[in-house]
Design a protein around this motif. Sequence first.
Motif, short mmCIF file in Angstrom:
data_model
loop_
_atom_site.label_atom_id
_atom_site.label_comp_id
_atom_site.label_asym_id
_atom_site.label_seq_id
_atom_site.Cartn_x
_atom_site.Cartn_y
_atom_site.Cartn_z
N THR A 179 49.40 41.74 40.16
CA THR A 179 50.32 42.86 40.31
C THR A 179 49.97 43.64 41.56
O THR A 179 48.82 44.01 41.78
N ASP A 180 50.97 43.89 42.41
CA ASP A 180 50.78 44.70 43.61
C ASP A 180 51.09 46.16 43.36
O ASP A 180 50.41 47.05 43.88
N VAL A 181 52.16 46.41 42.59
CA VAL A 181 52.61 47.78 42.33
C VAL A 181 52.89 47.94 40.84
O VAL A 181 53.60 47.12 40.25
N LYS A 208 56.43 57.19 38.33
CA LYS A 208 55.26 57.24 39.20
C LYS A 208 54.81 55.82 39.50
O LYS A 208 54.49 55.05 38.59
N ALA A 209 54.82 55.46 40.78
CA ALA A 209 54.40 54.12 41.19
C ALA A 209 53.05 54.20 41.90
O ALA A 209 52.78 55.15 42.65
N VAL A 210 52.21 53.21 41.64
CA VAL A 210 50.89 53.16 42.28
C VAL A 210 50.64 51.74 42.78
O VAL A 210 51.07 50.76 42.17
N LYS A 211 49.95 51.64 43.90
CA LYS A 211 49.58 50.35 44.44
C LYS A 211 48.22 49.94 43.88
O LYS A 211 47.28 50.74 43.86
N LEU A 212 48.11 48.71 43.40
CA LEU A 212 46.86 48.21 42.85
C LEU A 212 46.08 47.44 43.91
O LEU A 212 46.62 47.03 44.93
N SER A 213 44.82 47.21 43.63
CA SER A 213 43.98 46.47 44.57
C SER A 213 44.38 45.00 44.57
O SER A 213 45.03 44.52 43.64
N ASN A 214 43.97 44.28 45.60
CA ASN A 214 44.39 42.88 45.73
C ASN A 214 43.64 41.93 44.80
O ASN A 214 43.83 40.72 44.87
N ARG A 215 42.84 42.45 43.91
CA ARG A 215 42.18 41.58 42.92
C ARG A 215 43.12 41.23 41.77
O ARG A 215 42.80 40.39 40.94
N TYR A 216 44.29 41.88 41.72
CA TYR A 216 45.26 41.61 40.66
C TYR A 216 46.48 40.89 41.22
O TYR A 216 46.81 41.02 42.40
#
Length: 252
Positions: free
Chosen positions: A65-67, A55-63
């Motif tokens: 890590t992108d995915v 399961k892959a999720v996209k994170l917010s641009n505050r991190y």
Amino acid sequence: MDKEDLKTIGSQTAKDGFENENGIVTKFNNWKTDNEAQKWLVTIGYELKEIENVKAVKLSNRYKTDVQVQITIYMKKAISAENLSIKLVSNPTGFNQIDKRWIKKYVEMWSIPEDVVKILRLFTGEISPKDKTNLKDSRRMFFNEMTKEEQEKVLSFFSKNKFLIVSDMLKGRGKFSVGWMLVVLKSKENNKWVLKDINQVMNFFADGPVKITPRGSLKIGRITMQRKGGDAGRETAKMLQFKINPVKLFDI
């Protein structure tokens, strides 16, 4: 898929699914039928036959890590998480911004001494240069327009803190720090990708001296530090930004 079948593992060409980070998420979530996602999982170190679910999720641009990719292993019911920084580029000689902030934020992160802070604010234009003539831009100063003493203070600070700075720029801190960098070079014909462990990425971009460039910015290994600029002259143009050319990872 056996590792022996992946003769050029870590650097491949492909056509579809690379428009943005959401495309990368979709590819991982379709890993059972997606050839690239399978190669990425093997590159990271997983045996495909042992994987029960991805399961892959996209994170917010505050991190940094992108995915984040969450992998469940058969029988063990263990779930591991892999954090990826995604760089989608179309210009092989262009630069990609990896960080931008106000100087005061970097002061909090790195405990920059006050004399160096003042120099950085002159560099970005937060402080206007007074009684200075023959400047390329009357609103700010480039490092090579400053005194030798000021230049040495900047070089000394960034040299002493080089690896902390490189880590913060590329890996970040905390539970969403980056473990892998996936670079996709997009073209009309096909897309080429490379997936590298973040420690290898940091070692590569940290390689080289800290020096003032001919244009008056700062080079930290293979990372460029400069005034953000642009933004139609708004105050945000006075932020510091750090840039790399991620396509260089295809060379290692």
